[in-house]
Design a protein around this motif. Structure first.
Motif, mmCIF file in Angstrom:
data_model
loop_
_atom_site.group_PDB
_atom_site.id
_atom_site.type_symbol
_atom_site.label_atom_id
_atom_site.label_comp_id
_atom_site.label_asym_id
_atom_site.label_seq_id
_atom_site.Cartn_x
_atom_site.Cartn_y
_atom_site.Cartn_z
ATOM 1 N N VAL A 104 0.990 -0.662 -0.169
ATOM 2 C CA VAL A 104 0.520 -0.064 0.285
ATOM 3 C C VAL A 104 0.969 1.252 -0.197
ATOM 4 O O VAL A 104 1.372 1.515 0.603
ATOM 5 N N THR A 105 0.502 1.999 -1.083
ATOM 6 C CA THR A 105 1.686 3.080 -1.126
ATOM 7 C C THR A 105 0.828 4.256 -1.079
ATOM 8 O O THR A 105 -0.237 4.223 -0.051
ATOM 9 N N LYS A 106 2.021 5.047 -0.095
ATOM 10 C CA LYS A 106 1.427 6.762 0.146
ATOM 11 C C LYS A 106 0.026 7.231 -0.970
ATOM 12 O O LYS A 106 -0.718 7.561 -0.662
ATOM 13 N N SER A 107 0.860 6.804 -1.918
ATOM 14 C CA SER A 107 0.308 7.271 -3.556
ATOM 15 C C SER A 107 -0.995 7.029 -3.438
ATOM 16 O O SER A 107 -2.560 7.446 -4.035
ATOM 17 N N TYR A 108 -1.074 6.045 -3.219
ATOM 18 C CA TYR A 108 -2.262 5.086 -3.160
ATOM 19 C C TYR A 108 -3.341 5.221 -1.769
ATOM 20 O O TYR A 108 -4.878 5.675 -2.324
ATOM 21 N N ASN A 118 -4.367 8.575 -3.519
ATOM 22 C CA ASN A 118 -5.304 8.942 -4.476
ATOM 23 C C ASN A 118 -6.497 8.179 -4.139
ATOM 24 O O ASN A 118 -8.365 8.634 -4.384
ATOM 25 N N TYR A 119 -6.856 7.203 -3.332
ATOM 26 C CA TYR A 119 -8.555 7.028 -2.653
ATOM 27 C C TYR A 119 -8.740 7.642 -1.191
ATOM 28 O O TYR A 119 -10.154 8.034 -1.736
ATOM 29 N N ASN A 128 -8.671 10.838 -1.942
ATOM 30 C CA ASN A 128 -8.969 12.671 -3.296
ATOM 31 C C ASN A 128 -10.411 12.022 -3.835
ATOM 32 O O ASN A 128 -10.966 12.534 -4.230
ATOM 33 N N SER A 129 -10.294 10.647 -4.556
ATOM 34 C CA SER A 129 -11.263 9.897 -4.905
ATOM 35 C C SER A 129 -12.975 10.087 -3.612
ATOM 36 O O SER A 129 -13.599 10.317 -4.049
ATOM 37 N N ARG A 130 -12.997 10.009 -2.606
ATOM 38 C CA ARG A 130 -13.897 9.929 -1.785
ATOM 39 C C ARG A 130 -14.171 11.376 -1.458
ATOM 40 O O ARG A 130 -15.355 11.461 -0.959
ATOM 41 N N VAL A 131 -13.153 11.815 -1.227
ATOM 42 C CA VAL A 131 -13.791 13.299 -1.082
ATOM 43 C C VAL A 131 -14.553 13.348 -1.900
ATOM 44 O O VAL A 131 -14.897 14.734 -2.360
ATOM 45 N N ARG A 132 -13.849 13.922 -3.258
ATOM 46 C CA ARG A 132 -14.246 14.068 -5.060
ATOM 47 C C ARG A 132 -15.826 12.745 -4.688
ATOM 48 O O ARG A 132 -17.235 14.562 -5.369
ATOM 49 N N GLU A 133 -16.299 12.378 -3.509
ATOM 50 C CA GLU A 133 -17.538 11.490 -4.686
ATOM 51 C C GLU A 133 -18.382 11.840 -3.712
ATOM 52 O O GLU A 133 -19.844 12.530 -3.972
#
Length: 208
Positions: free
Chosen positions: A45-49, A52-53, A55-60
């Motif tokens: 589990v990388t920091k970028s992953y 990204n997760y 950020n995607s939840r925040v956008r949702e």
């Protein structure tokens, strides 16, 4: 033969144990010196992953919040529109009615039937409530249509069609001196309005 096999096992067993111990301690040293979980070097589990997760939840969630705000704005607009629609007042026995405080003359005064049902001119009440009003002489029916509701009554019949459903009514539509009179409460409520009755003043108040 059995003694030879036993001797071989006695020699092999310590070697197997030594190899297992070596593998175990080697793994421990690799784990101890491995990357921090969640870091950019973490192979699982990388920091970028994680970023990204999140950020995607925040956008949702922002999208859901925007949708809720739009719905609230639509409801507020509808409430404002309803509040701005004029209140209708009629009095039993009086040919003067009021729509938003403006006096209107009726062709026939509202009256009550023997069972206490208040009857009013069908065209006046429909137009005051913003409905399209129609009278069919061939079928002896009156109808009201709005964007949300429809009401159809047949003169002399103790039932009507409200939004496509047959409903019993307390008094039939009746012709009085050429004017069709209809039960005010069922018509008003069928068109989405609220009806209040003041017994002391014999006044009907309709709030669209």
């Amino acid at each position: 033969m059995e003694r030879s096999s036993l001797r071989n096992w006695k020699i092999a067993l310590p070697l197997v144990l030594l190899m297992a111990a070596g593998i175990y301690f080697t793994g421990r040293s690799v784990q101890a010196g491995g990357p921090e979980p969640g870091s950019s070097q973490d192979p699982l589990v990388t920091k970028s992953y994680v970023d990204n997760y999140i950020n995607s939840r925040v956008r949702e969630l922002r999208g859901q919040l925007d949708n809720i705000n739009r719905q609230i704005a639509e409801l507020e607009a509808r409430v404002t529109a309803l509040e701005q629609r004029p209140v209708i007042k009629l009095t039993i026995g009086s040919k003067t009615a009021y729509v938003g405080g403006t006096a209107k003359q009726l062709p026939v005064a509202p009256y009550q039937t023997g069972n206490g049902t208040s009857m009013v001119p069908f065209r006046f009440i429909g137009e005051a409530l913003g409905a399209k009003v129609d009278y069919n002489a061939a079928t002896q029916t009156v109808s009201y249509t709005t964007a949300a509701h429809s009401v159809i009554l047949k003169i002399g019949t103790l039932s009507g069609t409200f939004d496509g459903r047959k409903v019993d009514i307390p008094a039939p539509a009746t012709l009085i001196n050429g004017t069709t009179m209809v039960p005010v409460r069922v018509i008003s409520q069928g068109l989405g309005a609220r009806v209040d009755w003041d017994q002391a003043t014999m006044t009907i108040t309709i709030r669209p």
